[in-house]
Motif scaffolding. Structure first.
Motif, PDB file in Angstrom:
ATOM      1  N   LEU A  10       0.819  -1.205   0.000  1.00 48.44           N
ATOM      2  CA  LEU A  10       0.000   0.000   0.000  1.00 48.44           C
ATOM      3  C   LEU A  10       0.860   1.266   0.000  1.00 48.44           C
ATOM      4  O   LEU A  10       0.346   2.375   0.129  1.00 48.44           O
ATOM      5  CB  LEU A  10      -0.936   0.002   1.211  1.00 48.44           C
ATOM      6  CG  LEU A  10      -1.970  -1.131   1.228  1.00 48.44           C
ATOM      7  CD1 LEU A  10      -2.797  -1.049   2.499  1.00 48.44           C
ATOM      8  CD2 LEU A  10      -2.866  -1.056   0.013  1.00 48.44           C
ATOM      9  N   ALA A  11       2.173   1.093  -0.155  1.00 50.55           N
ATOM     10  CA  ALA A  11       3.080   2.238  -0.187  1.00 50.55           C
ATOM     11  C   ALA A  11       2.859   3.045  -1.463  1.00 50.55           C
ATOM     12  O   ALA A  11       2.315   2.549  -2.458  1.00 50.55           O
ATOM     13  CB  ALA A  11       4.523   1.765  -0.106  1.00 50.55           C
ATOM     14  N   GLN A  12       3.304   4.285  -1.457  1.00 49.07           N
ATOM     15  CA  GLN A  12       3.142   5.160  -2.614  1.00 49.07           C
ATOM     16  C   GLN A  12       3.979   4.632  -3.782  1.00 49.07           C
ATOM     17  O   GLN A  12       5.142   4.299  -3.626  1.00 49.07           O
ATOM     18  CB  GLN A  12       3.586   6.579  -2.240  1.00 49.07           C
ATOM     19  CG  GLN A  12       3.244   7.600  -3.278  1.00 49.07           C
ATOM     20  CD  GLN A  12       3.614   9.008  -2.825  1.00 49.07           C
ATOM     21  OE1 GLN A  12       4.598   9.191  -2.134  1.00 49.07           O
ATOM     22  NE2 GLN A  12       2.826   9.968  -3.244  1.00 49.07           N
ATOM     23  N   ARG A  13       3.387   4.575  -4.955  1.00 46.85           N
ATOM     24  CA  ARG A  13       4.061   4.086  -6.149  1.00 46.85           C
ATOM     25  C   ARG A  13       4.764   5.251  -6.839  1.00 46.85           C
ATOM     26  O   ARG A  13       4.377   6.401  -6.682  1.00 46.85           O
ATOM     27  CB  ARG A  13       3.038   3.445  -7.079  1.00 46.85           C
ATOM     28  CG  ARG A  13       2.430   2.178  -6.485  1.00 46.85           C
ATOM     29  CD  ARG A  13       1.285   1.691  -7.351  1.00 46.85           C
ATOM     30  NE  ARG A  13       0.690   0.479  -6.809  1.00 46.85           N
ATOM     31  CZ  ARG A  13      -0.244   0.445  -5.882  1.00 46.85           C
ATOM     32  NH1 ARG A  13      -0.705   1.573  -5.386  1.00 46.85           N
ATOM     33  NH2 ARG A  13      -0.725  -0.704  -5.438  1.00 46.85           N
ATOM     34  N   PRO A  14       5.765   4.957  -7.652  1.00 43.58           N
ATOM     35  CA  PRO A  14       6.483   6.047  -8.331  1.00 43.58           C
ATOM     36  C   PRO A  14       5.562   6.912  -9.202  1.00 43.58           C
ATOM     37  O   PRO A  14       5.742   8.126  -9.279  1.00 43.58           O
ATOM     38  CB  PRO A  14       7.515   5.312  -9.196  1.00 43.58           C
ATOM     39  CG  PRO A  14       7.721   4.005  -8.507  1.00 43.58           C
ATOM     40  CD  PRO A  14       6.403   3.675  -7.872  1.00 43.58           C
ATOM     41  N   ALA A  15       4.557   6.322  -9.817  1.00 42.32           N
ATOM     42  CA  ALA A  15       3.650   7.101 -10.669  1.00 42.32           C
ATOM     43  C   ALA A  15       2.774   8.050  -9.852  1.00 42.32           C
ATOM     44  O   ALA A  15       2.233   9.007 -10.387  1.00 42.32           O
ATOM     45  CB  ALA A  15       2.778   6.166 -11.492  1.00 42.32           C
ATOM     46  N   GLU A  16       2.673   7.780  -8.555  1.00 39.22           N
ATOM     47  CA  GLU A  16       1.840   8.612  -7.698  1.00 39.22           C
ATOM     48  C   GLU A  16       2.609   9.784  -7.103  1.00 39.22           C
ATOM     49  O   GLU A  16       2.022  10.635  -6.442  1.00 39.22           O
ATOM     50  CB  GLU A  16       1.230   7.761  -6.580  1.00 39.22           C
ATOM     51  CG  GLU A  16       0.279   6.704  -7.097  1.00 39.22           C
ATOM     52  CD  GLU A  16      -0.134   5.724  -6.017  1.00 39.22           C
ATOM     53  OE1 GLU A  16       0.597   5.582  -5.008  1.00 39.22           O
ATOM     54  OE2 GLU A  16      -1.192   5.096  -6.180  1.00 39.22           O
TER      55      GLU A  16
END
Length: 165
Positions: A28-34
């Protein structure tokens, strides 16, 4: 029968335990695209204030007519006010003849005020249309402010008279 009751109580616990089994679930960690990247540059262009739109001849005539209607109604209101003040000052207890006469006088003033308020409502409608369509807001706003001031004066008189009855 006593053995079945504890077994039935263990069934929900066993089902909930199945939900906690380890597995390969997505993070659920932030993804690079986000992630927000880059910078925004402010627009250096100076926005020009549009010139005030002049009302058409038809609209100018309608505005003048609405203001004239409101002013005529206001003059009628002012002419009827002294009699209403006299009746309000002489009103007796609730449901007496003098109280009823004062109530009728206030109703007459309310009726006259409503005619002035109708002109204000039409001006409000024109002002909203001019706001949405980038029309002559200044001209309409000026006429609207004039009529609104008349309605406020009338509301003040009515509130004062109602307080006396």
């Amino acid at each position: 029968m006593t053995v079945a009751k504890p077994a039935i109580a263990l069934i929900p616990a066993a089902l909930l335990a199945a939900c906690a089994t380890p597995g390969n679930y997505p993070s659920l960690a932030q993804r690079p695209a986000e992630r927000v990247e880059g910078t925004f540059q402010p627009d250096d262009a100076v926005s020009e204030v549009p010139a005030p739109v002049q009302p058409s001849a038809d609209l100018a005539a309608r505005l003048a007519d609405l203001v004239a209607q409101a002013e005529a109604g206001h003059r009628e209101f002012q002419a009827s006010t002294p009699a209403a003040e006299r009746l309000a000052g002489n009103s007796g207890g609730t449901a007496s003849d003098s109280w009823a006469a004062a109530q009728v006088a206030l109703a007459d003033l309310d009726s006259i005020r409503s005619r002035v308020a109708v002109a204000l409502a039409e001006l409000d409608s024109l002002w909203v249309d001019a706001t949405v369509e980038a029309g002559p807001r200044e001209a309409i706003g000026s006429a609207r402010a004039t009529v609104e001031a008349l309605v406020v004066q009338e509301d003040t008189v009515l509130a004062r008279l109602r307080g006396r009855i």
